[in-house]
Design a protein around this motif. Structure first.
Motif, PDB file in Angstrom:
ATOM      1  N   ASP A  21      -2.336  -7.793  -0.720  1.00  0.00           N
ATOM      2  CA  ASP A  21      -1.785  -6.798  -1.627  1.00  0.00           C
ATOM      3  C   ASP A  21      -1.423  -7.493  -2.932  1.00  0.00           C
ATOM      4  OD1 ASP A  21       0.275  -8.317  -0.785  1.00  0.00           O
ATOM      5  OD2 ASP A  21       1.297  -6.760   0.341  1.00  0.00           O
ATOM      6  N   SER A  23       1.476  -8.185  -4.121  1.00  0.00           N
ATOM      7  CA  SER A  23       2.739  -8.910  -4.199  1.00  0.00           C
ATOM      8  C   SER A  23       2.513 -10.417  -4.245  1.00  0.00           C
ATOM      9  CB  SER A  23       3.617  -8.523  -3.014  1.00  0.00           C
ATOM     10  OG  SER A  23       3.863  -9.628  -2.198  1.00  0.00           O
ATOM     11  N   ARG A  27       3.114 -13.191   3.053  1.00  0.00           N
ATOM     12  CA  ARG A  27       3.942 -12.983   4.242  1.00  0.00           C
ATOM     13  C   ARG A  27       3.067 -13.007   5.481  1.00  0.00           C
ATOM     14  NH1 ARG A  27       6.537  -9.429   0.590  1.00  0.00           N
ATOM     15  NH2 ARG A  27       8.598 -10.232   0.071  1.00  0.00           N
TER      16      ARG A  27
ATOM     17  N   SER B 103      17.466  -3.696   7.528  1.00  0.00           N
ATOM     18  CA  SER B 103      17.301  -4.782   6.560  1.00  0.00           C
ATOM     19  C   SER B 103      17.733  -4.324   5.178  1.00  0.00           C
ATOM     20  CB  SER B 103      15.829  -5.196   6.526  1.00  0.00           C
ATOM     21  OG  SER B 103      15.603  -6.040   5.436  1.00  0.00           O
ATOM     22  N   PHE B 105      16.372  -5.551   2.556  1.00  0.00           N
ATOM     23  CA  PHE B 105      15.309  -6.025   1.666  1.00  0.00           C
ATOM     24  C   PHE B 105      15.014  -5.040   0.534  1.00  0.00           C
ATOM     25  CE2 PHE B 105      10.817  -6.321   0.490  1.00  0.00           C
ATOM     26  CZ  PHE B 105      10.777  -7.618   0.047  1.00  0.00           C
ATOM     27  N   ASP B 106      15.010  -3.734   0.857  1.00  0.00           N
ATOM     28  CA  ASP B 106      14.659  -2.761  -0.176  1.00  0.00           C
ATOM     29  C   ASP B 106      15.713  -2.689  -1.277  1.00  0.00           C
ATOM     30  OD1 ASP B 106      12.317  -2.146   1.059  1.00  0.00           O
ATOM     31  OD2 ASP B 106      13.216  -0.589   2.312  1.00  0.00           O
ATOM     32  N   GLU B 112      15.879 -11.625   1.737  1.00  0.00           N
ATOM     33  CA  GLU B 112      14.757 -11.839   2.655  1.00  0.00           C
ATOM     34  C   GLU B 112      14.912 -13.138   3.448  1.00  0.00           C
ATOM     35  OE1 GLU B 112      10.895 -11.794   0.832  1.00  0.00           O
ATOM     36  OE2 GLU B 112       9.925 -12.431   2.670  1.00  0.00           O
ATOM     37  N   GLY B 128      12.892  -3.189   9.403  1.00  0.00           N
ATOM     38  CA  GLY B 128      12.308  -2.947   8.103  1.00  0.00           C
ATOM     39  C   GLY B 128      12.117  -4.194   7.272  1.00  0.00           C
ATOM     40  N   HIS B 129      12.356  -5.357   7.859  1.00  0.00           N
ATOM     41  CA  HIS B 129      12.155  -6.605   7.113  1.00  0.00           C
ATOM     42  C   HIS B 129      10.652  -6.888   6.986  1.00  0.00           C
ATOM     43  CE1 HIS B 129      12.216 -10.878   6.155  1.00  0.00           C
ATOM     44  NE2 HIS B 129      13.488 -10.744   5.817  1.00  0.00           N
ATOM     45  N   PRO B 130      10.175  -7.268   5.801  1.00  0.00           N
ATOM     46  CA  PRO B 130       8.733  -7.410   5.611  1.00  0.00           C
ATOM     47  C   PRO B 130       8.121  -8.624   6.321  1.00  0.00           C
ATOM     48  CG  PRO B 130       9.898  -8.080   3.646  1.00  0.00           C
ATOM     49  CD  PRO B 130      10.924  -7.508   4.569  1.00  0.00           C
ATOM     50  N   ASP B 131       8.899  -9.616   6.637  1.00  0.00           N
ATOM     51  CA  ASP B 131       8.337 -10.825   7.249  1.00  0.00           C
ATOM     52  C   ASP B 131       9.349 -11.320   8.272  1.00  0.00           C
ATOM     53  OD1 ASP B 131       6.973 -13.065   7.925  1.00  0.00           O
ATOM     54  OD2 ASP B 131       7.288 -14.128   6.033  1.00  0.00           O
ATOM     55  N   HIS B 132       9.429 -10.595   9.374  1.00  0.00           N
ATOM     56  CA  HIS B 132      10.485 -10.866  10.345  1.00  0.00           C
ATOM     57  C   HIS B 132      10.058 -12.032  11.225  1.00  0.00           C
ATOM     58  CE1 HIS B 132      13.571  -9.967  13.350  1.00  0.00           C
ATOM     59  NE2 HIS B 132      14.179  -9.389  12.347  1.00  0.00           N
TER      60      HIS B 132
END
Lengths: 436, 166
Positions: A21, A23, A27, B103, B105-106, B112, B128-132
């Protein structure tokens, strides 16, 4: 057979496109990255089907300041997304801190940010003192301030040295190290050690300043400022140095705040925030100094802000020289401060206090507190929970480098890989503090 | 955004306390995200710190306001308002049988790495964390070392190259 292979590759490339993406942060786990790192080729023609590759940089790369490792998604020489991988220096210091008494605590935290160890000791001591509710003598406060400002000088000199080295100005490395050594020599005279001092302790400092410390300070104030001017002559107008820093790794103030960035990186964006002025601790409200801010938020501003902060710190040190009060260098609360050696021979009570402090440790009332100081890298915080015992129930250090590292993918995005080196250097992470 | 604000205003005010002169809020898990969002809209511009405390061996803490049920884990978030020069700390109770919180994060992307660290060392999950994922320990590590039931030295350190017999 061939059709199957082509089909599998197509599915794979869909997956690749989805993952890539816009960003800046990469990740994904190392395993996923390793899968992506294999350059796919068209099985029939043998052409490279994807120009992008995943490149590993570090943890043993000379420009990564210790053991920082980066996963870089590259297209040619351009960095697309990246991910800092940390933890190579993780030794569980927060867990260790739960098993050391409050008096032993500074020996632990001082090893976190090894370039500015006195700040970690200071923030741990401030948090402990707030829980204890004790006042530190004025002279101890001023000694702490003197030592911390000198530590800021030595830490920023280290930055000037490594920053120069990373950009090819290798002579700068020697110069920065030379001046830093002068400051460390003073530290050795006062604390006995060049680094990891365990000098600032709950209740005050470990020892008073030695006789003739004013002369040593005057010597430092005499030799360092002209050499800072030399650095400027050496670096500021050097076209290569400027070209590699100016406009590289630009950070906006709003981005910096969102990413919890503090310290010189935040100030380089033009954002005016310094805990020494805005939430004064120690006696910073009684000295005069300027908060240095940048304008563009690029790597050059981060370099220039730190250089000017050395001058401001020396300006503070100069004032401390005149304003240093007389008095005790540690609190006379017998529950916190061990008695002098001579008293132990004549007083039973002193012997008991000595014994209790060094075996069991002093008890700290139940509660929780967060203390923060402005370290050379930003806001250094310490969150302590006490259950009423002699050891912290929980000891958490908020390392500024840990939060600042999150900017790396954003600063490198779309730049050349050579700029990545300049960006890492300008963020000035200390991995001991990142990994703790 | 306005929905969350409305619910926060309608709901009972978040219990507050002070600790060593520092103001602390104690939102429940449901009100956590909404409280942080309304604080951000009030001017708390940066999330300085996020960590977890495991109260397994110190359950009877007395610094919680009335009505707050102590749980094993506590997520502690520090927010700062630069314009008014104030700080506020949030302490969210998280039960041991369901250690999850939403999370941040938003709202604050800077959390993060801190949430990854909290998950790594305490095993508290952030929805909802993007890289848990783990951040400090290796990806294949078992356990969460800062939990109080993980003793010091309980895990023998293994080096991959070490042979079994010497």
């Amino acid at each position: 057979m061939v059709d199957e292979a082509v089909g599998a590759m197509d599915m794979g490339s869909d997956e690749r496109v989805r993952r890539r993406d816009r960003s800046a942060v990469l990740r994904m786990t190392e395993v996923e990255a390793a899968e992506l790192a294999i350059t796919p080729r068209n099985p029939i023609t043998g052409e490279v089907a994807d120009e992008r590759m995943i490149l590993n940089m570090g943890p043993a790369h000379p420009s990564t300041h210790g053991v920082l490792r980066l996963l870089l998604e590259m297209e040619g020489e351009t960095v697309l997304r990246s991910k800092p991988i940390i933890g190579y220096l993780h030794t569980g210091m927060e867990k260790t801190g739960e098993n050391l008494t409050f008096l032993q605590g500074p020996t632990n935290v001082t090893r976190m940010d090894y370039a500015s160890p006195l700040f970690s000791e200071l923030v741990f001591s401030l948090a402990t003192e707030q829980l204890l509710g004790i006042e530190v003598p004025t002279r101890a406060t001023w000694i702490r301030m003197l030592m911390c400002e000198l530590n800021r000088v030595s830490s920023h000199l280290l930055f000037q040295a490594t920053n120069g080295m990373d950009l090819g100005a290798v002579s700068m490395m020697i110069y920065g190290w030379r001046e830093r050594e002068e400051v460390l020599r003073f530290f050795e005279k006062v604390t006995g050690l060049r680094m990891n001092h365990n000098y600032i302790r709950p209740g005050g400092v470990a020892a008073d300043l030695p006789d003739g410390w004013q002369d040593d300070i005057r010597h430092l104030l005499e030799i360092i400022p002209p050499r800072l001017d030399e650095y400027e002559i050496l670096l500021n107008n050097q076209p290569i140095f400027r070209a590699r820093l100016q406009g590289v790794g630009v950070l906006e103030p709003a981005e910096a705040l969102a990413l919890s960035v503090t310290g010189p990186i935040l100030r380089a964006t033009g954002y005016d925030w310094d805990l020494r002025r805005d939430e004064p601790y120690l006696a910073y409200d009684q000295v005069d100094f300027d908060v240095v801010v940048g304008t563009c938020g690029d790597s050059f501003d981060r370099y220039a802000v730190r250089l000017e902060e050395i001058r401001q710190s020396l300006h503070i040190v100069e004032q401390i020289l005149d304003l240093m009060p007389d008095g005790d260098y540690r609190t006379q609360d017998k529950k916190v401060t061990p008695p002098p050696r001579a008293r132990i021979d004549e007083s039973m009570e002193a012997l008991i206090h000595h014994f209790k402090i060094f075996t069991e440790g002093f008890h700290v009332p139940e509660g929780e507190v967060y203390a923060a100081v402005e370290s050379p890298r930003g806001e250094l915080g310490c969150y302590i929970v006490s259950d009423g015992g002699p050891k912290p129930y929980r000891m958490h250090i908020r390392g500024p480098s840990f939060a600042n590292l999150q900017t790396l993918p954003h600063l490198m995005h779309g730049r050349l890989i050579a700029d990545a080196v300049a960006v890492i250097s300008s963020v000035d992470p200390i991995m001991g503090e990142v990994d703790r | 955004m306005s929905d969350t604000e409305a619910t926060v205003e309608e709901a009972a005010p978040v219990p507050a306390s002070t600790s060593c002169g520092q103001s602390v809020l104690h939102p429940g898990r449901d009100a956590y995200l909404g409280t942080v969002e309304s604080l951000r809209n009030e001017g708390y511009c940066s999330a300085i710190d996020l960590t977890v405390v495991d109260y397994l061996t110190h359950p009877g803490r007395t610094d919680l306001p009335e009505g707050i049920e102590p749980e094993r884990f506590e997520v502690v978030v520090g927010l700062i308002d630069h314009a008014r020069r104030t700080r506020i700390r949030l302490r969210v109770q998280v039960p041991a049988d369901d250690p999850t919180v939403p999370s941040l994060f938003d709202l604050f992307p800077g959390t993060e790495a801190m949430e990854r660290e909290a998950f790594d060392l305490f095993g508290v999950s952030f929805e909802g964390h993007p890289d848990h994922s783990r951040i400090l320990l290796p990806e294949d590590w078992v356990g969460h070392p800062l939990r109080k039931d993980e003793g010091i030295g309980a895990i023998p350190v293994q080096f991959k190259a070490a042979s079994e017999r010497r």
